[in-house]
Each structure stands twice: as C-alpha cells, then as structure tokens.
Design a protein around this motif. Structure first.
Motif, PDB file in Angstrom:
ATOM      1  N   LEU A 145       0.824  -1.208   0.000  1.00  0.00           N
ATOM      2  CA  LEU A 145       0.000   0.000   0.000  1.00  0.00           C
ATOM      3  C   LEU A 145       0.860   1.260   0.000  1.00  0.00           C
ATOM      4  CD1 LEU A 145      -2.870  -0.937   2.472  1.00  0.00           C
ATOM      5  CD2 LEU A 145      -3.018  -0.663  -0.012  1.00  0.00           C
ATOM      6  N   ASP A 146       1.954   1.232   0.736  1.00  0.00           N
ATOM      7  CA  ASP A 146       2.883   2.363   0.779  1.00  0.00           C
ATOM      8  C   ASP A 146       4.300   1.813   0.803  1.00  0.00           C
ATOM      9  OD1 ASP A 146       4.256   4.705   1.083  1.00  0.00           O
ATOM     10  OD2 ASP A 146       3.260   5.325   2.939  1.00  0.00           O
ATOM     11  N   PHE A 147       4.808   1.525  -0.383  1.00  0.00           N
ATOM     12  CA  PHE A 147       6.099   0.859  -0.520  1.00  0.00           C
ATOM     13  C   PHE A 147       7.236   1.710   0.040  1.00  0.00           C
ATOM     14  CE2 PHE A 147       9.139  -1.880  -2.832  1.00  0.00           C
ATOM     15  CZ  PHE A 147       8.581  -3.101  -2.486  1.00  0.00           C
ATOM     16  N   GLY A 148       7.164   2.990  -0.121  1.00  0.00           N
ATOM     17  CA  GLY A 148       8.198   3.883   0.405  1.00  0.00           C
ATOM     18  C   GLY A 148       8.308   3.791   1.918  1.00  0.00           C
ATOM     19  N   ALA A 149       7.175   3.828   2.589  1.00  0.00           N
ATOM     20  CA  ALA A 149       7.167   3.705   4.047  1.00  0.00           C
ATOM     21  C   ALA A 149       7.603   2.299   4.470  1.00  0.00           C
ATOM     22  CB  ALA A 149       5.782   4.018   4.591  1.00  0.00           C
ATOM     23  N   ALA A 150       7.231   1.294   3.702  1.00  0.00           N
ATOM     24  CA  ALA A 150       7.599  -0.089   4.032  1.00  0.00           C
ATOM     25  C   ALA A 150       9.111  -0.293   3.988  1.00  0.00           C
ATOM     26  CB  ALA A 150       6.916  -1.052   3.070  1.00  0.00           C
ATOM     27  N   MET A 151       9.796   0.439   3.118  1.00  0.00           N
ATOM     28  CA  MET A 151      11.248   0.291   3.019  1.00  0.00           C
ATOM     29  C   MET A 151      11.956   0.818   4.273  1.00  0.00           C
ATOM     30  SD  MET A 151      11.788  -1.337   0.301  1.00  0.00           S
ATOM     31  CE  MET A 151      10.247  -2.132   0.648  1.00  0.00           C
ATOM     32  N   LYS A 152      11.279   1.632   5.051  1.00  0.00           N
ATOM     33  CA  LYS A 152      11.852   2.173   6.288  1.00  0.00           C
ATOM     34  C   LYS A 152      11.497   1.306   7.497  1.00  0.00           C
ATOM     35  CE  LYS A 152      11.621   6.738   4.341  1.00  0.00           C
ATOM     36  NZ  LYS A 152      10.662   7.785   4.075  1.00  0.00           N
ATOM     37  N   ASN A 153      10.676   0.287   7.279  1.00  0.00           N
ATOM     38  CA  ASN A 153      10.227  -0.597   8.345  1.00  0.00           C
ATOM     39  C   ASN A 153      10.834  -1.982   8.093  1.00  0.00           C
ATOM     40  OD1 ASN A 153       8.593  -2.649   9.629  1.00  0.00           O
ATOM     41  ND2 ASN A 153       7.115  -1.029  10.089  1.00  0.00           N
ATOM     42  N   ALA A 154      11.767  -2.413   8.953  1.00  0.00           N
ATOM     43  CA  ALA A 154      12.527  -3.656   8.718  1.00  0.00           C
ATOM     44  C   ALA A 154      11.659  -4.892   8.492  1.00  0.00           C
ATOM     45  CB  ALA A 154      13.519  -3.883   9.847  1.00  0.00           C
ATOM     46  N   PRO A 155      10.651  -5.173   9.331  1.00  0.00           N
ATOM     47  CA  PRO A 155       9.840  -6.369   9.080  1.00  0.00           C
ATOM     48  C   PRO A 155       9.062  -6.294   7.764  1.00  0.00           C
ATOM     49  CG  PRO A 155       9.545  -5.638  11.336  1.00  0.00           C
ATOM     50  CD  PRO A 155      10.321  -4.565  10.627  1.00  0.00           C
ATOM     51  N   LEU A 156       8.504  -5.141   7.454  1.00  0.00           N
ATOM     52  CA  LEU A 156       7.784  -5.006   6.181  1.00  0.00           C
ATOM     53  C   LEU A 156       8.731  -5.165   5.000  1.00  0.00           C
ATOM     54  CD1 LEU A 156       5.311  -2.050   6.873  1.00  0.00           C
ATOM     55  CD2 LEU A 156       4.812  -4.498   6.793  1.00  0.00           C
ATOM     56  N   ARG A 157       9.886  -4.517   5.073  1.00  0.00           N
ATOM     57  CA  ARG A 157      10.876  -4.611   3.990  1.00  0.00           C
ATOM     58  C   ARG A 157      11.347  -6.055   3.811  1.00  0.00           C
ATOM     59  NH1 ARG A 157      14.633  -1.361   5.840  1.00  0.00           N
ATOM     60  NH2 ARG A 157      15.782  -3.070   6.780  1.00  0.00           N
ATOM     61  N   TYR A 158      11.556  -6.734   4.926  1.00  0.00           N
ATOM     62  CA  TYR A 158      12.043  -8.104   4.857  1.00  0.00           C
ATOM     63  C   TYR A 158      11.086  -8.993   4.061  1.00  0.00           C
ATOM     64  CZ  TYR A 158      13.567 -12.750   6.070  1.00  0.00           C
ATOM     65  OH  TYR A 158      13.982 -14.050   5.977  1.00  0.00           O
ATOM     66  N   PHE A 159       9.801  -8.975   4.421  1.00  0.00           N
ATOM     67  CA  PHE A 159       8.863  -9.865   3.748  1.00  0.00           C
ATOM     68  C   PHE A 159       8.422  -9.347   2.384  1.00  0.00           C
ATOM     69  CE2 PHE A 159       8.574 -11.486   8.074  1.00  0.00           C
ATOM     70  CZ  PHE A 159       8.771 -12.830   7.805  1.00  0.00           C
ATOM     71  N   ALA A 160       8.390  -8.035   2.194  1.00  0.00           N
ATOM     72  CA  ALA A 160       7.965  -7.493   0.905  1.00  0.00           C
ATOM     73  C   ALA A 160       9.070  -7.576  -0.142  1.00  0.00           C
ATOM     74  CB  ALA A 160       7.514  -6.043   1.060  1.00  0.00           C
ATOM     75  N   VAL A 161      10.332  -7.510   0.282  1.00  0.00           N
ATOM     76  CA  VAL A 161      11.428  -7.459  -0.690  1.00  0.00           C
ATOM     77  C   VAL A 161      12.489  -8.528  -0.448  1.00  0.00           C
ATOM     78  CG1 VAL A 161      13.266  -6.017  -1.649  1.00  0.00           C
ATOM     79  CG2 VAL A 161      11.095  -4.986  -1.031  1.00  0.00           C
TER      80      VAL A 161
END
Length: 152
Positions: free
Chosen positions: A75-91
């Motif tokens: 939903l907000d990829f930019g913000a997810a890149m600053k959040n380690a758990p979100l970045r880990y599973f999304a990327v």
C-alpha cells in the motif's frame, strides 16, 4: 485459508531443505566416486525441483493474495522500506528466495546436458548456491523478523 497455506509453506521448507541436502551429498559423493549419474539421483533431483516449485506457488499465493504484512507494505512501498519487518517480507525474503529458485532451475537444466563429473560438479555448485541463499532468506526465530520454526 491464509493460516493453512502459511502452515503448509512453513512445514514444506523442511522437505525442500532435506531434498536439497540429499542432492548436495549425492553430488559430493558422485564427484569423489567418479560414477555415472544414477536413476536414484535423478529422482531426487526431480523431487527437489518439484517440491521447490510447490513451495514457490505457496509463497506466491501468500505474497500476492493472503499475507496482510505484504499487503500493508504494498500500500505504501516507500514507508515499508523504512520498516525492517515489512521490507524483509515485501522485498528481501521474496527476492532472495526467487533468486535461489532460479539458480536451482538453471542448475537442473544445465546439469541435464552434462555427463559424469561435469554433471555432479554442476549440481554441486548450483545446489550449494541455492542452499546458501535459502538459509540466508529463512526468517529464523533469532532474527528481528523471525518466525517460529514449527507452526501449528
């Protein structure tokens, strides 16, 4: 459905890892023994790639259909890149596992065109690379983004 697929995806990793390690050991033994590629080794290689493909399909279903963590990251990829758990599973997890699967498939295709020691060497190199990437991408419980080893 999300919980069921997540449990199957979690437990199937052990079968994939076991088959990958059996294949790796077979490649090492084959290089040492100078034997021809056997029908049993071929069955293990096919089972490994087939099980890996099932794991990929389950992972893609989790990624694109059911996983709420990935859905919020997308939903907000930019913000997810600053959040380690979100970045880990999304990327990180998805990209590393996808690369590992590509390497396993390339290894399977390349090894089928080779004979003897060259075939064992090809299987050894690509399976070792697959295993390294896979072990790096598993969300081990000791990591900040860790998940349980055995989901129930």
């Amino acid at each position: 459905m999300y919980a069921f697929v997540l449990i199957v995806h979690s437990w199937l990793r052990y079968l994939v890892l076991a088959l990958g390690i059996v294949l790796l050991v077979a490649a090492i033994r084959g290089l040492r023994g100078h034997a021809a590629w056997s029908a049993g080794e071929e069955r293990v290689h096919k089972a490994f790639v087939g099980t890996l493909d099932m794991q990929l399909v389950l992972g893609l279903l989790l990624y694109f259909v059911w996983n709420p963590v990935v859905a919020s990251a997308l939903l907000d990829f930019g913000a997810a890149m600053k959040n380690a758990p979100l970045r880990y599973f999304a990327v990180e997890h998805a990209a590393t596992m996808l690369l590992a699967i590509v390497i396993a498939h390339v290894g399977r295709a390349r090894s089928r065109r080779k004979e003897g020691r060259a075939r064992y060497r090809s299987v050894l190199i690509t399976t070792a690379l697959w295993l390294l990437l896979t072990l790096l991408a598993i969300p081990w419980p000791v990591l900040d983004v860790g998940r349980p080893l055995f989901r129930l």
